[in-house]
Design an enzyme around this catalytic site. Structure first.
Site, PDB file in Angstrom:
ATOM      1  N   TYR A 265       0.937   1.619  -7.475  1.00  0.00           N
ATOM      2  CA  TYR A 265      -0.368   1.307  -7.810  1.00  0.00           C
ATOM      3  C   TYR A 265      -0.968   0.951  -6.682  1.00  0.00           C
ATOM      4  O   TYR A 265      -2.026   1.448  -6.374  1.00  0.00           O
ATOM      5  CB  TYR A 265      -0.315   0.077  -8.737  1.00  0.00           C
ATOM      6  CG  TYR A 265      -0.094   0.277 -10.227  1.00  0.00           C
ATOM      7  CD1 TYR A 265      -1.233   1.314 -10.691  1.00  0.00           C
ATOM      8  CD2 TYR A 265       0.868   0.094 -10.870  1.00  0.00           C
ATOM      9  CE1 TYR A 265      -1.132   2.023 -12.125  1.00  0.00           C
ATOM     10  CE2 TYR A 265       0.889   0.409 -12.444  1.00  0.00           C
ATOM     11  CZ  TYR A 265       0.020   1.202 -12.827  1.00  0.00           C
ATOM     12  OH  TYR A 265      -0.076   1.806 -14.224  1.00  0.00           O
TER      13      TYR A 265
ATOM     14  N   ALA B 156       0.927  -1.182   0.133  1.00  0.00           N
ATOM     15  CA  ALA B 156      -0.001  -0.166  -0.144  1.00  0.00           C
ATOM     16  C   ALA B 156       0.648   1.150   0.099  1.00  0.00           C
ATOM     17  O   ALA B 156       0.371   2.480  -0.014  1.00  0.00           O
ATOM     18  CB  ALA B 156      -0.906  -0.064   1.115  1.00  0.00           C
TER      19      ALA B 156
ATOM     20  N   TYR C  95       9.686  -9.106 -20.941  1.00  0.00           N
ATOM     21  CA  TYR C  95       8.746  -9.001 -19.925  1.00  0.00           C
ATOM     22  C   TYR C  95       7.371 -10.364 -19.986  1.00  0.00           C
ATOM     23  O   TYR C  95       7.507 -11.327 -19.223  1.00  0.00           O
ATOM     24  CB  TYR C  95       8.043  -7.771 -19.972  1.00  0.00           C
ATOM     25  CG  TYR C  95       6.741  -7.642 -18.619  1.00  0.00           C
ATOM     26  CD1 TYR C  95       7.616  -6.777 -17.513  1.00  0.00           C
ATOM     27  CD2 TYR C  95       5.790  -8.293 -18.503  1.00  0.00           C
ATOM     28  CE1 TYR C  95       6.816  -6.722 -16.277  1.00  0.00           C
ATOM     29  CE2 TYR C  95       5.028  -7.940 -17.175  1.00  0.00           C
ATOM     30  CZ  TYR C  95       5.694  -7.232 -16.219  1.00  0.00           C
ATOM     31  OH  TYR C  95       4.929  -7.139 -14.874  1.00  0.00           O
TER      32      TYR C  95
ATOM     33  N   VAL D 176       6.600   4.317 -14.274  1.00  0.00           N
ATOM     34  CA  VAL D 176       7.957   4.428 -13.434  1.00  0.00           C
ATOM     35  C   VAL D 176       7.711   4.219 -11.996  1.00  0.00           C
ATOM     36  O   VAL D 176       6.855   5.362 -11.404  1.00  0.00           O
ATOM     37  CB  VAL D 176       8.824   5.808 -13.559  1.00  0.00           C
ATOM     38  CG1 VAL D 176      10.112   5.610 -12.872  1.00  0.00           C
ATOM     39  CG2 VAL D 176       8.983   6.091 -14.970  1.00  0.00           C
TER      40      VAL D 176
ATOM     41  N   THR E 128       3.512   2.762  -2.076  1.00  0.00           N
ATOM     42  CA  THR E 128       3.955   3.256  -3.174  1.00  0.00           C
ATOM     43  C   THR E 128       3.262   2.897  -4.547  1.00  0.00           C
ATOM     44  O   THR E 128       2.534   1.839  -4.463  1.00  0.00           O
ATOM     45  CB  THR E 128       5.571   2.904  -3.144  1.00  0.00           C
ATOM     46  OG1 THR E 128       5.861   1.522  -3.367  1.00  0.00           O
ATOM     47  CG2 THR E 128       6.454   3.551  -2.151  1.00  0.00           C
TER      48      THR E 128
HETATM   49  P1  NAI Z   1       6.136  -0.649  -6.086  1.00  0.00           P
HETATM   50  O1  NAI Z   1       7.455  -0.962  -5.883  1.00  0.00           O
HETATM   51  O2  NAI Z   1       5.740   0.715  -6.254  1.00  0.00           O
HETATM   52  O3  NAI Z   1       5.130  -1.165  -5.024  1.00  0.00           O
HETATM   53  C1  NAI Z   1       5.386  -2.304  -4.072  1.00  0.00           C
HETATM   54  C2  NAI Z   1       4.661  -2.373  -2.923  1.00  0.00           C
HETATM   55  O4  NAI Z   1       5.104  -3.664  -2.264  1.00  0.00           O
HETATM   56  C3  NAI Z   1       5.262  -1.503  -1.924  1.00  0.00           C
HETATM   57  O5  NAI Z   1       4.250  -0.940  -1.189  1.00  0.00           O
HETATM   58  C4  NAI Z   1       6.018  -2.341  -0.951  1.00  0.00           C
HETATM   59  O6  NAI Z   1       6.196  -1.763   0.413  1.00  0.00           O
HETATM   60  C5  NAI Z   1       5.266  -3.563  -0.993  1.00  0.00           C
HETATM   61  N1  NAI Z   1       6.121  -4.673  -0.505  1.00  0.00           N
HETATM   62  C6  NAI Z   1       7.056  -5.097  -1.126  1.00  0.00           C
HETATM   63  N2  NAI Z   1       7.465  -6.340  -0.621  1.00  0.00           N
HETATM   64  C7  NAI Z   1       6.775  -6.542   0.397  1.00  0.00           C
HETATM   65  C8  NAI Z   1       6.453  -7.476   1.436  1.00  0.00           C
HETATM   66  N3  NAI Z   1       7.395  -8.670   1.428  1.00  0.00           N
HETATM   67  N4  NAI Z   1       5.798  -7.321   2.352  1.00  0.00           N
HETATM   68  C9  NAI Z   1       4.866  -6.276   2.438  1.00  0.00           C
HETATM   69  N5  NAI Z   1       4.901  -5.341   1.176  1.00  0.00           N
HETATM   70  C10 NAI Z   1       5.839  -5.415   0.417  1.00  0.00           C
HETATM   71  O7  NAI Z   1       5.454  -1.343  -7.264  1.00  0.00           O
HETATM   72  P2  NAI Z   1       4.461  -1.127  -8.372  1.00  0.00           P
HETATM   73  O8  NAI Z   1       5.001  -0.886  -9.692  1.00  0.00           O
HETATM   74  O9  NAI Z   1       3.076  -0.290  -7.646  1.00  0.00           O
HETATM   75  O10 NAI Z   1       3.747  -2.825  -8.451  1.00  0.00           O
HETATM   76  C11 NAI Z   1       2.751  -2.975  -7.916  1.00  0.00           C
HETATM   77  C12 NAI Z   1       2.078  -4.336  -8.693  1.00  0.00           C
HETATM   78  O11 NAI Z   1       1.591  -3.685 -10.098  1.00  0.00           O
HETATM   79  C13 NAI Z   1       3.245  -5.278  -9.140  1.00  0.00           C
HETATM   80  O12 NAI Z   1       2.331  -6.389  -9.152  1.00  0.00           O
HETATM   81  C14 NAI Z   1       3.612  -5.019 -10.632  1.00  0.00           C
HETATM   82  O13 NAI Z   1       3.819  -6.197 -11.359  1.00  0.00           O
HETATM   83  C15 NAI Z   1       2.164  -4.367 -11.190  1.00  0.00           C
HETATM   84  N6  NAI Z   1       2.254  -3.527 -12.360  1.00  0.00           N
HETATM   85  C16 NAI Z   1       3.331  -2.414 -12.233  1.00  0.00           C
HETATM   86  C17 NAI Z   1       3.370  -1.823 -13.414  1.00  0.00           C
HETATM   87  C18 NAI Z   1       4.424  -0.622 -13.705  1.00  0.00           C
HETATM   88  O14 NAI Z   1       4.572  -0.249 -14.685  1.00  0.00           O
HETATM   89  N7  NAI Z   1       5.087  -0.142 -12.640  1.00  0.00           N
HETATM   90  C19 NAI Z   1       2.552  -2.197 -14.757  1.00  0.00           C
HETATM   91  C20 NAI Z   1       1.542  -2.952 -14.442  1.00  0.00           C
HETATM   92  C21 NAI Z   1       1.262  -3.597 -13.254  1.00  0.00           C
END
Ligand code: NAI
Length: 391
Positions: free
Chosen positions: A52, A48, A233, A270, A50
Site C-alpha cells: 500500500y 514506501a 484479525y 496479498v 511495497t
Molecule cells: P508491506 O509488507 O507490503 O509493506 C511494508 C512497508 O514497510 C515496506 O515498504 C517496508 O520496507 C516498510 N518497513 C517495514 N519495517 C520498516 C522499518 N522498520 N523501517 C522502515 N520501513 C519499514 O505491507 P502492506 O500490506 O502494504 O501494509 C502496509 C499497511 O497497510 C500496514 O499497516 C497494514 O496493516 C495495512 N493494511 C494491509 C492490508 C493487506 O491486506 N495487505 C489490508 C489493510 C491494511
C-alpha cells in the site's frame, strides 16, 4: 545472473529486478489512465517500497505530480543474493519518476528510530521546505524503542485458541489450523510495533521541526475484514494494535489541530505482510474469486487510486461513525460476503481450485517479487546489483 523464484511457504527469498520494474510500470500506467487528482504536492511516505505504501507513492507522484520522499527498510543485493523486492521497486520508481521530472528520494533505514526521523526532517528542510501529506504504511515484525527495548509483533488471538480452515501454502491443500491466544507481553509488543505510538512520534517530530505544512494530511492504513477472521484479525493482537492506531488519529488531531489525521480501512490483499497471517490467505483466495466474478476486485494501486480520486480529494471526506475512511466498502458488501461464506463452508482440498481463486492468489504473490510477468524474459541474464539513484 538468471533469477528464479525460491518460495518457502509465504515468502520468496529471491526477487527479479526487471519484474519488479514491470510491476512498478504497470502501477504507473494504471494511475495515469485514471487521470490527475488535485492532491498532495510534497509527500512523505513511511513504508514506501511495497504494498500500500508503494501504491500511495506512485499515486501521489503520477496522479498529483507530487515530489516524494520514501522511507523503507530493504536490503540491497550483495552480488550473490538478489535485493529485496522493495529495493528494486524503489530503484525503478525513482528512475521512472525522474524521467518525468518528478522529485523522488528515498531513505533506507529503520523508520522507528530517531535517526531516520531526523534524516527525513533534514531532507525535507533542504529539498522541499515542508510536506503537505504523510502516509504511514509500515508493516514490521519488530520495533526498538528509544529505551533500547525491542518489541515483537505477534499474530495471535486474544480470546482463546481459534481453530479454522486454512490454506497450506506449501501444497495448496486445505488443513485445519489452530491459532493460540497471546499472553500479555505478546499483546503489548504487537501494539508497540503496529499501533499508533510511532505514528504520533513522527507527527510530533515533523511538527516540532516545522516541516509540516498547515493543514497537512496524514493517513495510516488499517484492516477490519469479515466476522470469520475476527478472532485472528480484528479481535486478535493485530486488531488491538489497529484499534490503538485508530485512536491515535484522534489523538494527533487533538494534539496538533493543524494536522488532518485519518485512518483508511483498506481491502485485504496479498502483500508480504498479509501473506504471513494464518487462516487469512484462504479467505483472500475465496474473496479474489468472488470479487473478480462480481467485477469489483482491486489491487493496492486500484485501492489507493480510488482513495485519492473518490474519498480524500473529492470534497467532503466520507467517513464511518468512527471517523474512518472505508476502502473496504466493496470487500464487505453483503453480496460479496454472502458468496464468500458459502464457498468457505464448502471448500476442501478437492474443490479449492474451483471455489477459490488460488491461481490469482499465487499470481499476485509472484508479481510481488517480480515473477510471472508475461513480458519479462526470465531466461535472460540480469544484473542483480541495481542502484537506487538517490542512495
Ligand atoms: P508491506 O509488507 O507490503 O509493506 C511494508 C512497508 O514497510 C515496506 O515498504 C517496508 O520496507 C516498510 N518497513 C517495514 N519495517 C520498516 C522499518 N522498520 N523501517 C522502515 N520501513 C519499514 O505491507 P502492506 O500490506 O502494504 O501494509 C502496509 C499497511 O497497510 C500496514 O499497516 C497494514 O496493516 C495495512 N493494511 C494491509 C492490508 C493487506 O491486506 N495487505 C489490508 C489493510 C491494511
Amino acid at each position: 545472473m538468471i533469477v528464479e523464484p525460491k518460495v518457502r511457504e509465504f515468502i520468496c527469498t529471491t526477487a527479479h529486478p526487471e519484474g519488479c520494474r514491470e510491476n512498478v510500470k504497470r502501477q504507473i500506467a494504471y494511475v495515469k489512465e485514471k487521470g490527475q487528482v488535485c492532491g498532495p504536492k510534497k509527500m512523505l511516505v513511511i513504508g514506501a517500497s511495497t504494498g500500500y505504501g508503494l501504491a500511495s507513492r506512485i499515486t501521489a507522484a503520477f496522479a498529483c505530480q507530487a515530489a516524494t520522499i520514501g522511507i523503507m527498510f530493504e536490503k540491497p543485493s550483495n552480488g550473490k543474493r538478489t535485493a529485496t523486492p522493495g529495493w528494486y521497486n524503489t530503484a525503478a520508481f525513482e528512475a521512472l519518476a525522474q524521467e518525468e521530472g518528478l522529485y523522488a528520494k528515498s531513505i533506507n533505514g529503520d523508520a522507528f528510530s530517531a535517526e531516520v526521523k531526523q534524516q527525513a526532517i533534514e531532507m525535507i528542510k533542504e529539498d522541499l521546505g515542508q510536506v503537505d501529506m504523510v502516509i504511514y504504511s509500515l508493516a514490521a515484525p519488530r520495533r526498538t524503542t528509544a529505551d533500547n527495548k525491542t518489541w515483537s509483533s505477534t499474530l495471535k488471538t486474544t480470546t482463546g485458541a481459534f481453530t479454522e480452515k486454512s490454506l497450506d501454502l506449501r501444497n495448496n491443500t486445505i488443513v485445519t489450523k489452530t491459532v493460540e491466544s497471546a499472553n500479555d507481553e505478546e499483546l503489548e509488543g504487537t501494539i508497540k510495533v503496529m499501533g499508533g505510538e510511532d505514528w504520533m512520534d513522527w507527527m510530533d517530530a515533523l511538527t516540532n521541526a516545522g516541516v509540516l505544512a498547515e493543514n497537512a494530511v496524514t493517513v495510516a492504513y488499517s484492516y477490519i475484514g469479515p466476522e470469520l477472521t475476527y478472532p485472528i484479525y480484528t479481535e486478535g493482537t493485530i486488531g488491538q494494535a489497529k484499534k490503538h492506531l485508530t485512536e491515535t488519529a484522534g489523538r494527533i488531531r487533538e494534539k496538533h489541530p493543524g494536522i488532518q489525521a485519518y485512518i483508511s480501512v483498506n481491502k485485504a490483499l496479498v502483500t508480504q505482510a498479509s501473506a504471513a497471517i494464518p487462516i487469512v490467505p484462504l479467505y483472500f483466495a475465496i474473496l479474489y474469486k468472488v470479487m473478480k466474478e462480481q467485477g469489483t476486485h482491486e489491487g493496492c494501486i486500484e485501492q489507493i487510486s480510488r482513495l485519492f480520486h473518490d474519498k480524500l480529494f473529492a470534497g467532503e471526506i466520507p467517513m464511518d461513525e468512527q471517523g474512518r475512511i472505508r476502502m473496504d466498502d466493496w470487500e464487505l458488501a453483503p453480496q460479496v460476503q454472502d458468496a464468500v461464506m458459502d464457498c468457505w463452508k464448502e471448500v476442501d482440498t478437492e474443490n479449492v481450485k474451483k471455489l477459490s481463486d488460488i491461481e490469482g492468489y499465487w499470481e499476485d504473490f509472484y508479481h510481488m517479487f517480480g515473477f510471472h510477468f508475461d513480458n519479462v524474459d526470465y531466461s535472460r541474464d540480469v544484473d542483480i546489483q541495481v542502484e537506487i539513484p538517490s542512495l
